[in-house]
Design a protein around this motif. Structure first.
Motif, short mmCIF file in Angstrom:
data_model
loop_
_atom_site.label_atom_id
_atom_site.label_comp_id
_atom_site.label_asym_id
_atom_site.label_seq_id
_atom_site.Cartn_x
_atom_site.Cartn_y
_atom_site.Cartn_z
N UNK A 6 0.85 -1.19 0.00
CA UNK A 6 0.00 0.00 0.00
C UNK A 6 0.88 1.24 0.00
N UNK A 7 0.69 2.09 -1.00
CA UNK A 7 1.41 3.37 -1.08
C UNK A 7 0.67 4.40 -0.24
N UNK A 8 1.31 5.53 0.01
CA UNK A 8 0.71 6.59 0.82
C UNK A 8 -0.59 7.11 0.22
N UNK A 9 -0.72 7.03 -1.12
CA UNK A 9 -1.93 7.52 -1.78
C UNK A 9 -3.06 6.49 -1.79
N UNK A 10 -2.83 5.34 -1.14
CA UNK A 10 -3.86 4.31 -1.05
C UNK A 10 -3.85 3.30 -2.18
N UNK A 11 -3.01 3.51 -3.20
CA UNK A 11 -2.94 2.56 -4.30
C UNK A 11 -2.17 1.32 -3.86
N UNK A 12 -2.62 0.18 -4.37
CA UNK A 12 -2.03 -1.11 -4.02
C UNK A 12 -1.25 -1.67 -5.20
N UNK A 13 -0.13 -2.32 -4.90
CA UNK A 13 0.71 -2.95 -5.90
C UNK A 13 0.99 -4.38 -5.45
N UNK A 14 0.88 -5.33 -6.37
CA UNK A 14 1.16 -6.73 -6.08
C UNK A 14 2.61 -7.03 -6.45
N UNK A 15 3.38 -7.50 -5.47
CA UNK A 15 4.81 -7.76 -5.67
C UNK A 15 5.07 -9.24 -5.38
N UNK A 16 5.72 -9.96 -6.30
CA UNK A 16 6.04 -11.36 -6.02
C UNK A 16 6.95 -11.48 -4.79
N UNK A 17 6.62 -12.39 -3.90
CA UNK A 17 7.43 -12.63 -2.70
C UNK A 17 8.86 -13.00 -3.10
N UNK A 18 9.00 -13.69 -4.23
CA UNK A 18 10.33 -14.11 -4.68
C UNK A 18 11.22 -12.92 -5.06
N UNK A 19 10.62 -11.76 -5.31
CA UNK A 19 11.39 -10.56 -5.66
C UNK A 19 11.78 -9.75 -4.43
N UNK A 20 11.32 -10.18 -3.26
CA UNK A 20 11.56 -9.42 -2.03
C UNK A 20 12.49 -10.18 -1.08
N UNK A 21 13.26 -9.41 -0.32
CA UNK A 21 14.06 -9.96 0.76
C UNK A 21 13.55 -9.30 2.03
N UNK A 22 13.12 -10.13 2.98
CA UNK A 22 12.53 -9.60 4.21
C UNK A 22 13.55 -9.61 5.34
N UNK A 23 13.67 -8.48 6.03
CA UNK A 23 14.55 -8.36 7.20
C UNK A 23 13.66 -8.23 8.43
N UNK A 24 13.54 -9.32 9.21
CA UNK A 24 12.62 -9.29 10.36
C UNK A 24 13.08 -8.37 11.48
N UNK A 25 14.38 -8.15 11.62
CA UNK A 25 14.89 -7.28 12.67
C UNK A 25 14.46 -5.84 12.43
N UNK A 26 14.56 -5.39 11.17
CA UNK A 26 14.20 -4.02 10.82
C UNK A 26 12.76 -3.88 10.33
#
Length: 82
Positions: free
Chosen positions: A40-60
């Protein structure tokens, strides 16, 4: 690594160190694997992003999407009518 959904939801999303929004929702496959992040962007628009394209940092609590900013902006966005 395993993450709890409640920890991923609300996390910041970055594209090349620029904030593009927060994780609004998570889409799972029929087999229970994470397929997509809904950003969700600040303007309320939603974008679908493949999980495989993301790296998640649980600490931050940050998901970094490995895509060029111009390609990210080219992904179709949508809004949800309530």
């Amino acid at each position: 690594a395993a993450f709890r959904a409640k920890d991923v939801l609300g996390s910041r999303v970055l594209v090349q160190n620029a904030g593009v929004g927060t994780v609004e929702d998570i889409v799972f496959s029929g087999g229970g694997d994470v397929e997509y992040l809904i950003v969700a962007a600040a303007d309320g628009k939603l974008t679908t992003v493949p999980w495989s394209a993301a790296t998640y940092n649980p600490t931050e609590r940050v998901a970094v999407v490995d895509i060029a900013p111009d390609r990210y902006r080219a992904i179709p966005t949508y809004t949800v009518q309530t």
